[in-house]
Design a protein around this motif. Structure first.
Motif, mmCIF file in Angstrom:
data_model
loop_
_atom_site.group_PDB
_atom_site.id
_atom_site.type_symbol
_atom_site.label_atom_id
_atom_site.label_comp_id
_atom_site.label_asym_id
_atom_site.label_seq_id
_atom_site.Cartn_x
_atom_site.Cartn_y
_atom_site.Cartn_z
ATOM 1 N N ILE A 12 -22.343 40.399 5.789
ATOM 2 C CA ILE A 12 -22.114 41.259 6.955
ATOM 3 C C ILE A 12 -22.803 40.675 8.183
ATOM 4 N N THR A 13 -24.018 40.172 7.997
ATOM 5 C CA THR A 13 -24.750 39.563 9.101
ATOM 6 C C THR A 13 -23.986 38.383 9.674
ATOM 7 N N MET A 14 -23.393 37.558 8.807
ATOM 8 C CA MET A 14 -22.576 36.441 9.278
ATOM 9 C C MET A 14 -21.358 36.943 10.049
ATOM 10 N N LEU A 15 -20.738 38.011 9.542
ATOM 11 C CA LEU A 15 -19.566 38.572 10.201
ATOM 12 C C LEU A 15 -19.901 39.001 11.630
ATOM 13 N N ILE A 16 -21.088 39.548 11.817
ATOM 14 C CA ILE A 16 -21.501 40.020 13.135
ATOM 15 C C ILE A 16 -21.800 38.855 14.074
ATOM 16 N N ASN A 17 -22.415 37.815 13.566
ATOM 17 C CA ASN A 17 -22.864 36.711 14.421
ATOM 18 C C ASN A 17 -21.843 35.573 14.484
ATOM 19 N N PHE A 18 -21.653 34.848 13.389
ATOM 20 C CA PHE A 18 -20.563 33.875 13.307
ATOM 21 C C PHE A 18 -20.096 33.841 11.861
ATOM 22 N N ASP A 19 -18.836 34.221 11.648
ATOM 23 C CA ASP A 19 -18.351 34.434 10.291
ATOM 24 C C ASP A 19 -17.962 33.114 9.641
ATOM 25 N N LEU A 20 -18.931 32.498 8.985
ATOM 26 C CA LEU A 20 -18.701 31.217 8.322
ATOM 27 C C LEU A 20 -17.714 31.355 7.161
ATOM 28 N N ILE A 21 -17.727 32.496 6.486
ATOM 29 C CA ILE A 21 -16.793 32.714 5.382
ATOM 30 C C ILE A 21 -15.356 32.714 5.907
ATOM 31 N N ASN B 169 -11.887 40.168 6.084
ATOM 32 C CA ASN B 169 -13.287 40.313 5.651
ATOM 33 C C ASN B 169 -13.951 41.528 6.263
ATOM 34 N N SER B 170 -13.544 41.891 7.466
ATOM 35 C CA SER B 170 -14.077 43.096 8.098
ATOM 36 C C SER B 170 -13.698 44.325 7.259
ATOM 37 N N ALA B 171 -12.443 44.347 6.816
ATOM 38 C CA ALA B 171 -11.997 45.461 5.974
ATOM 39 C C ALA B 171 -12.716 45.482 4.635
ATOM 40 N N ARG B 172 -13.037 44.294 4.137
ATOM 41 C CA ARG B 172 -13.711 44.169 2.828
ATOM 42 C C ARG B 172 -15.176 44.582 2.901
ATOM 43 N N LEU B 173 -15.871 44.195 3.973
ATOM 44 C CA LEU B 173 -17.309 44.360 4.045
ATOM 45 C C LEU B 173 -17.750 45.646 4.740
ATOM 46 N N LEU B 174 -17.028 46.072 5.760
ATOM 47 C CA LEU B 174 -17.465 47.186 6.604
ATOM 48 C C LEU B 174 -16.720 48.446 6.204
ATOM 49 N N ARG B 175 -17.218 49.112 5.215
ATOM 50 C CA ARG B 175 -16.578 50.339 4.751
ATOM 51 C C ARG B 175 -17.637 51.343 4.309
ATOM 52 N N LEU C 21 -18.216 24.889 -0.249
ATOM 53 C CA LEU C 21 -18.967 25.704 0.716
ATOM 54 C C LEU C 21 -18.616 27.176 0.547
ATOM 55 N N LEU C 22 -17.322 27.475 0.428
ATOM 56 C CA LEU C 22 -16.906 28.867 0.276
ATOM 57 C C LEU C 22 -17.487 29.490 -0.986
ATOM 58 N N ASN C 23 -17.492 28.729 -2.078
ATOM 59 C CA ASN C 23 -18.061 29.234 -3.329
ATOM 60 C C ASN C 23 -19.525 29.625 -3.140
ATOM 61 N N ARG C 24 -20.242 28.778 -2.425
ATOM 62 C CA ARG C 24 -21.666 29.065 -2.164
ATOM 63 C C ARG C 24 -21.826 30.318 -1.297
ATOM 64 N N LEU C 25 -21.016 30.395 -0.239
ATOM 65 C CA LEU C 25 -21.143 31.518 0.692
ATOM 66 C C LEU C 25 -20.790 32.850 0.033
ATOM 67 N N MET C 26 -19.809 32.835 -0.839
ATOM 68 C CA MET C 26 -19.389 34.076 -1.485
ATOM 69 C C MET C 26 -20.407 34.580 -2.503
ATOM 70 N N GLN C 27 -21.363 33.743 -2.852
ATOM 71 C CA GLN C 27 -22.405 34.137 -3.802
ATOM 72 C C GLN C 27 -23.571 34.866 -3.124
ATOM 73 N N ILE C 28 -23.641 34.786 -1.804
ATOM 74 C CA ILE C 28 -24.794 35.393 -1.125
ATOM 75 C C ILE C 28 -24.648 36.907 -1.099
ATOM 76 N N PRO C 29 -25.746 37.650 -0.927
ATOM 77 C CA PRO C 29 -25.692 39.118 -0.910
ATOM 78 C C PRO C 29 -24.742 39.644 0.164
ATOM 79 N N VAL C 30 -24.186 40.811 -0.093
ATOM 80 C CA VAL C 30 -23.231 41.411 0.837
ATOM 81 C C VAL C 30 -23.856 41.612 2.219
ATOM 82 N N LYS C 31 -25.123 42.000 2.267
ATOM 83 C CA LYS C 31 -25.769 42.226 3.566
ATOM 84 C C LYS C 31 -25.802 40.949 4.409
ATOM 85 N N ASP C 32 -26.007 39.800 3.748
ATOM 86 C CA ASP C 32 -25.983 38.544 4.481
ATOM 87 C C ASP C 32 -24.566 38.193 4.929
#
Length: 511
Positions: free
Chosen positions: A477-486, A505-511, A464-475
């Motif tokens: 970030i969207t998960m991080l805002i709503n429910f961070d499945l990663i 992940n917040s430090a990684r994505l929101l910069r 599951l993690l491998n799949r999730l990490m392949q999605i675009p960065v914007k998606d």
């Protein structure tokens, strides 16, 4: 919903001591029994904590006016409103301008043209300062009429200037109105258009629409209010898409333009909205200095009326809850929960149900992150009263995902499976489902079937993690805002807390 017979009671209870005193002074100028009856009825209602019409009828059972209580209440209500109008006639720009128009109309009819001229000039100054374009056109028309009355030779020249100025004012008004329409569209989209878990082109299309319109306008030459009305919906759209970089740039521009003039132009609410957006976007982009400045400015906004006081309190209450959830700071989140719950209690009659959903969801999110699944589930249940509404699709989806995961964490696999099947049936009816949601549901189903098998679970988590990490960065970030499945999947694989991974992940994505 307030019952119609309680309108007068609610109005009286909303009055300040000064407003009550002013009403009684005005009503006391009349010596008739009818007017005194108004004051007596006013006092009787004012003494009540809960409106009791039967008690009122019993208290005045020997009085003639009680036989027509509905009529008497109506006229008392009108008298109170008139007293408020008289007291506050110059306390708001809108009422001041209306009062000036009325004064000009009366004096013009009496032929007092010089007095008219002074009031018209004041009206032009006030309308110009507060960018009331249509109101200013009205005063310019009075000015033209006065010139026609007193100096016919200047009338033709003045008429040409009038056409030129009103054309510009109407153009500004049109731009201002279009900005308001864009804001209204945003309200509709944000309440009824999902992005989390679904592909949706509406937000990017709206951003393009606003940018295309801005390209046709010399934005820098516009009055401040019209300029803000164009930029604000654009910033909000970027915020909705979790594009914090673009949102931050626009909010900061509006902040710089508003901070020195919002008091003079009575733009307190737009300033609060701008500061709130700047707080969220600077918090997401890890800009503590800007966050500190915006927060300090928000705290200093003068509470000039109940609406501004409420908006200020709302912003100060919600931002800590959101930022704690976004940054995985679940320890500080408990203080944020107390702040927002105090706000909801203080303004229980003023809040809309969407605010309760946001508060309850992010409260549940913080409890979930802190490992208190029972409390998290309790607050998810608190959203049930608002859950059936056909709005806030992003939150409803996030709530469903969290509820499934809580049941899974509690090893209630039958309940988790039931919620999973319900969500699968729901998305089968939808089109353009985002890839991460389909992957999550597929692998979550495998996790439920694996039950307590740690080896098999680890394999599914990793897939599951491998799949999730392949999605675009914007998606992501969207998960991080709503429910961070990663973050949740990583916490299961690395045997650490949900909050630790959100921080990472917040430090990684929101910069």
């Amino acid at each position: 919903m307030i019952k119609k017979k309680e309108y007068l009671f609610q109005l009286i209870k909303s009055l300040t001591k000064e407003e009550k005193r002013n009403f009684k002074l005005l009503a006391g100028k009349y010596n008739s029994a009818k007017k005194n009856n108004y004051i007596r009825l006013f006092n009787a209602i004012d003494k009540q904590d809960v409106y009791d019409e039967e008690a009122i009828k019993n208290e005045f059972r020997t009085e003639t006016f009680i036989k027509q209580l509905t009529v008497t209440k109506y006229y008392l209500q009108r008298q109170i409103i008139r007293s408020l109008q008289n007291l506050h006639c110059e306390n708001s720009v809108g009422m001041l301008v209306l009062s000036l128009h009325q004064q000009v109309a009366i004096l013009f009819a009496k032929g007092q043209y010089e007095l008219c001229r002074e009031i018209v000039q004041k009206g032009i100054d006030v309308s110009s300062r507060h960018e009331l374009f249509l109101e200013m056109i009205g005063f310019l028309k009075w000015e033209l009429d006065l010139i026609n009355k007193t100096n016919l030779a200047d009338y033709k020249i003045s008429l040409e200037k009038y056409f030129e100025r009103t054309s510009q004012l109407l153009n500004w008004y049109d731009i201002n109105t279009r900005g308001n329409h864009l804001m209204n569209e945003l309200q509709i989209f944000s309440l009824d258009t999902p992005t989390f878990g679904f592909y949706n082109s509406q937000y990017p299309a709206s951003i393009e629409k606003i940018n295309n319109f801005i390209d046709t306008v010399d934005v820098d030459s516009l009055p401040l209010k019209a300029r803000i009305n164009l930029l604000y919906p654009l910033a909000q759209y970027y915020l909705m898409l979790s594009d914090f970089k673009e949102a931050y740039c626009i909010y900061y521009r509006m902040f710089e333009e508003l901070k020195d003039e919002y008091r003079q132009k009575m733009l307190h609410e737009p300033y609060i909205n701008t500061l709130t957006g700047l707080i969220y976007s600077s918090g997401a982009r890890k800009k503590p200095d800007t966050l500190k400045i915006a927060l300090s400015e928000l705290q200093q906004v003068p509470e000039i009326n109940l609406r501004v006081k409420y908006k200020k309190a709302e912003s100060l209450s919600y931002y800590p809850l959101f930022l704690c959830a976004l940054n995985g700071d679940f320890h500080a989140g408990f203080t944020a929960i107390e702040i927002v719950e105090n706000f909801l209690e203080t303004y229980s009659d003023d809040n809309i149900y969407a605010q309760f959903m946001y508060a309850y969801y992010y409260t549940a999110y913080i409890y979930f992150g802190a490992g208190n699944l029972t409390q998290a589930l309790k607050y998810i249940r608190n959203t049930d009263a608002y859950y059936s509404k056909d709005l806030l699709p992003n939150l409803r989806l996030a709530i469903q995902i969290m509820e499934m995961i809580i049941f899974y964490e509690q090893k209630k696999y039958d309940l988790a499976d039931s919620r999973l099947r319900r969500l699968q049936r729901q998305i089968q009816k939808e089109t353009n489902i985002k890839t991460f949601l389909s992957h999550f549901l597929r692998y979550f189903r495998k996790l439920i079937l694996s039950g307590m098998d740690l080896t098999e679970n680890t394999q599914h988590y990793q897939q599951l993690l491998n799949r999730l990490m392949q999605i675009p960065v914007k998606d992501q970030i969207t998960m991080l805002i709503n429910f961070d499945l990663i973050s949740w999947t990583q916490s299961k694989l690395e045997n650490c807390t949900f909050g630790e991974k959100i921080k990472e992940n917040s430090a990684r994505l929101l910069r």
